[in-house]
Design a protein around this motif. Structure first.
Motif, PDB file in Angstrom:
ATOM      1  N   PHE A 210       4.738  -3.409  11.488  1.00 41.47           N
ATOM      2  CA  PHE A 210       4.063  -2.946  10.272  1.00 41.47           C
ATOM      3  C   PHE A 210       4.048  -1.417  10.197  1.00 41.47           C
ATOM      4  CE2 PHE A 210       1.140  -6.966  10.081  1.00 41.47           C
ATOM      5  CZ  PHE A 210       2.251  -7.743   9.812  1.00 41.47           C
ATOM      6  N   ASN A 211       3.742  -0.778  11.319  1.00 40.52           N
ATOM      7  CA  ASN A 211       3.671   0.690  11.331  1.00 40.52           C
ATOM      8  C   ASN A 211       5.000   1.317  10.925  1.00 40.52           C
ATOM      9  OD1 ASN A 211       0.989   0.790  12.059  1.00 40.52           O
ATOM     10  ND2 ASN A 211       1.386   1.037  14.247  1.00 40.52           N
ATOM     11  N   LYS A 212       6.085   0.709  11.354  1.00 38.86           N
ATOM     12  CA  LYS A 212       7.410   1.217  10.990  1.00 38.86           C
ATOM     13  C   LYS A 212       7.579   1.233   9.473  1.00 38.86           C
ATOM     14  CE  LYS A 212      10.990  -1.494  11.414  1.00 38.86           C
ATOM     15  NZ  LYS A 212      12.083  -2.314  12.001  1.00 38.86           N
ATOM     16  N   HIS A 213       7.112   0.197   8.813  1.00 37.80           N
ATOM     17  CA  HIS A 213       7.286   0.111   7.362  1.00 37.80           C
ATOM     18  C   HIS A 213       6.234   0.918   6.601  1.00 37.80           C
ATOM     19  CE1 HIS A 213      10.649  -2.676   7.347  1.00 37.80           C
ATOM     20  NE2 HIS A 213      10.077  -3.257   8.385  1.00 37.80           N
ATOM     21  N   PHE A 214       5.067   1.109   7.193  1.00 39.96           N
ATOM     22  CA  PHE A 214       4.087   2.005   6.574  1.00 39.96           C
ATOM     23  C   PHE A 214       4.668   3.417   6.482  1.00 39.96           C
ATOM     24  CE2 PHE A 214       0.495  -0.784   8.441  1.00 39.96           C
ATOM     25  CZ  PHE A 214       0.480  -1.568   7.300  1.00 39.96           C
ATOM     26  N   ILE A 215       5.329   3.844   7.562  1.00 39.08           N
ATOM     27  CA  ILE A 215       5.914   5.189   7.614  1.00 39.08           C
ATOM     28  C   ILE A 215       7.027   5.330   6.583  1.00 39.08           C
ATOM     29  CG2 ILE A 215       7.278   6.768   9.042  1.00 39.08           C
ATOM     30  CD1 ILE A 215       5.714   5.664  11.473  1.00 39.08           C
ATOM     31  N   ILE A 216       7.873   4.306   6.472  1.00 39.28           N
ATOM     32  CA  ILE A 216       8.992   4.349   5.530  1.00 39.28           C
ATOM     33  C   ILE A 216       8.499   4.500   4.098  1.00 39.28           C
ATOM     34  CG2 ILE A 216      10.876   2.978   4.526  1.00 39.28           C
ATOM     35  CD1 ILE A 216      11.304   1.787   7.330  1.00 39.28           C
ATOM     36  N   TYR A 217       7.400   3.821   3.771  1.00 35.27           N
ATOM     37  CA  TYR A 217       6.907   3.813   2.392  1.00 35.27           C
ATOM     38  C   TYR A 217       5.993   4.990   2.073  1.00 35.27           C
ATOM     39  CZ  TYR A 217       8.785  -0.454   0.341  1.00 35.27           C
ATOM     40  OH  TYR A 217       9.619  -1.389  -0.225  1.00 35.27           O
ATOM     41  N   GLU A 218       5.631   5.782   3.078  1.00 33.93           N
ATOM     42  CA  GLU A 218       4.732   6.914   2.814  1.00 33.93           C
ATOM     43  C   GLU A 218       5.508   8.131   2.333  1.00 33.93           C
ATOM     44  OE1 GLU A 218       2.613   7.370   6.463  1.00 33.93           O
ATOM     45  OE2 GLU A 218       1.013   6.001   5.862  1.00 33.93           O
TER      46      GLU A 218
END
Length: 379
Positions: free
Chosen positions: A371-379
């Protein structure tokens, strides 16, 4: 509820409802697991023949909210599709900000997942558990199903399979997609280590729906009957199923082994844990499994298994149990008798240690990293 917590929306093609309280119960467990770390909302629409209008079941417990939207079932496909969309719109109107969608099982809800992703414009991660990718079925996959999965996957940030077996079987549908493996989980605090470690194992247990297409119950009962008779009636079998067992109870009476087979209805997780500790080995005779949570549950309690090469038992070593060939009644009979005679010894501590890779803490850690990986991508 903390405002700083990320908000995860869970959706699934299968989820417990008043229509079927056992379907997708593992998804509900994922919701509870993640609610320790995130604000979690489950949104699930369900057709109900007894429902004449939209009905909302909205339940909140700490950081977990479960919204079930029931709608009428129509024989007309277009009307049914419209009713389902109407129910989904109702649910979406009850939600505010979402940070990530964690969906389970592409079919038949892949397009619903995609629609919600477009609505919120957030990462969509789909965890696949479905058995419809197996070689026996993939050839008969209708083009509509393939189109639904592929169209839905276009809006998916990442696809996760619950086992290496499933990832391999998904490749024909997703030939160029990198698929990560994150397993199902077992509550290690609930499935505790058994006290005994018997040399001679005579009490066996089987846990499944007894579905003839996948669980192969005929093979289970024929193999057990042969072992029961050859052992001098020294072995017993407990069958736990959330489906009707009348057919197999009649079979047991007809074959004069009813006294050796105990049929038990649906069980809660706590009851399954206790039953595994009370029995000497788990038997699994499935034609196919994408994962098979009961195997992980058995190992965490220090209980060895007898299994066909499916799911997480596909490549298991002799230290974990005995592998048997599909539909080989003699193979199953000999495996039961070998355990009864103490031919194989199993270290309960080793079994639990191996099973800990499926513990809730291990799996939650993997999901948080994902999840953290995708939070970073979308920020």
């Amino acid at each position: 509820m903390s405002d700083t917590k990320r908000h995860i929306l869970i959706m699934s093609s299968w989820f417990p409802t008043r229509v079927d309280p056992y379907a997708g119960n593992f998804v509900e467990r994922f919701a509870h697991l993640l609610s320790d770390t995130y604000e979690v909302t489950v949104l699930h629409t369900m057709g109900d023949k007894n429902c004449s209008s939209i009905e909302v079941d909205d339940q909140q417990t700490d950081n977990l909210r479960i919204i079930r939207i029931y709608h009428h079932i129509s024989k007309n496909r277009f009307i049914h599709w419209w009713l389902q969309r109407k129910a989904l719109r109702k649910g979406l109107g009850m939600l505010d900000h979402i940070d990530l969608i964690f969906a389970h099982v592409f079919l038949p809800r892949a397009m619903q997942f995609a629609r919600v992703q477009r609505y919120f414009h957030v990462p969509l991660i789909v965890m696949e558990h479905g058995s419809y990718y197996r070689k026996k079925l993939i050839k008969s996959f209708i083009s509509l199903h393939q189109q639904v999965i592929k169209r839905g996957s276009r809006h998916t940030s990442e696809i996760v399979a619950v086992s290496n077996v499933l990832r391999t079987d998904m490749k024909p549908v997703f030939p160029t997609t990198k698929i990560q493996v994150v397993p199902n989980f077992v509550d290690e605090d609930l499935f505790t280590l058994r006290e005994t470690n018997p040399v001679h194992r005579t009490k066996f247990i089987h846990i499944s729906t007894l579905d003839k297409n996948t669980k192969n119950p005929g093979f289970l009962f024929d193999g057990f009957l042969n072992a029961y008779l050859e052992s001098g009636k020294k072995v017993s079998l407990t069958v736990v199923s959330d489906q009707d067992t009348d057919e197999w109870e009649r079979w047991a009476k007809l074959n004069s082994c009813r006294e050796a087979i105990n049929f038990i209805g649906p069980c809660e997780w706590e009851e399954v844990s206790q039953l595994l500790r009370e029995h000497d080995a788990l038997i699994l005779t499935s034609e196919y499994e994408t994962f098979s949570i009961v195997i992980a549950e058995a190992w965490l309690t220090g209980t060895p298994i007898i299994s066909t090469p499916v799911g997480i038992a596909a490549n298991m070593t002799e230290a974990l149990g005995i592998r048997i060939e599909h539909n080989n009644i003699a193979d199953l009979k000999h495996a039961i008798l070998d355990m009864m005679n103490g031919k194989f010894q199993f270290d309960k501590e080793f079994l639990r240690a191996f099973g800990m890779q499926f513990s809730k803490e291990s799996v939650k850690k993997q999901l948080i990293e994902l999840f953290n990986k995708h939070f970073i991508i979308y920020e």
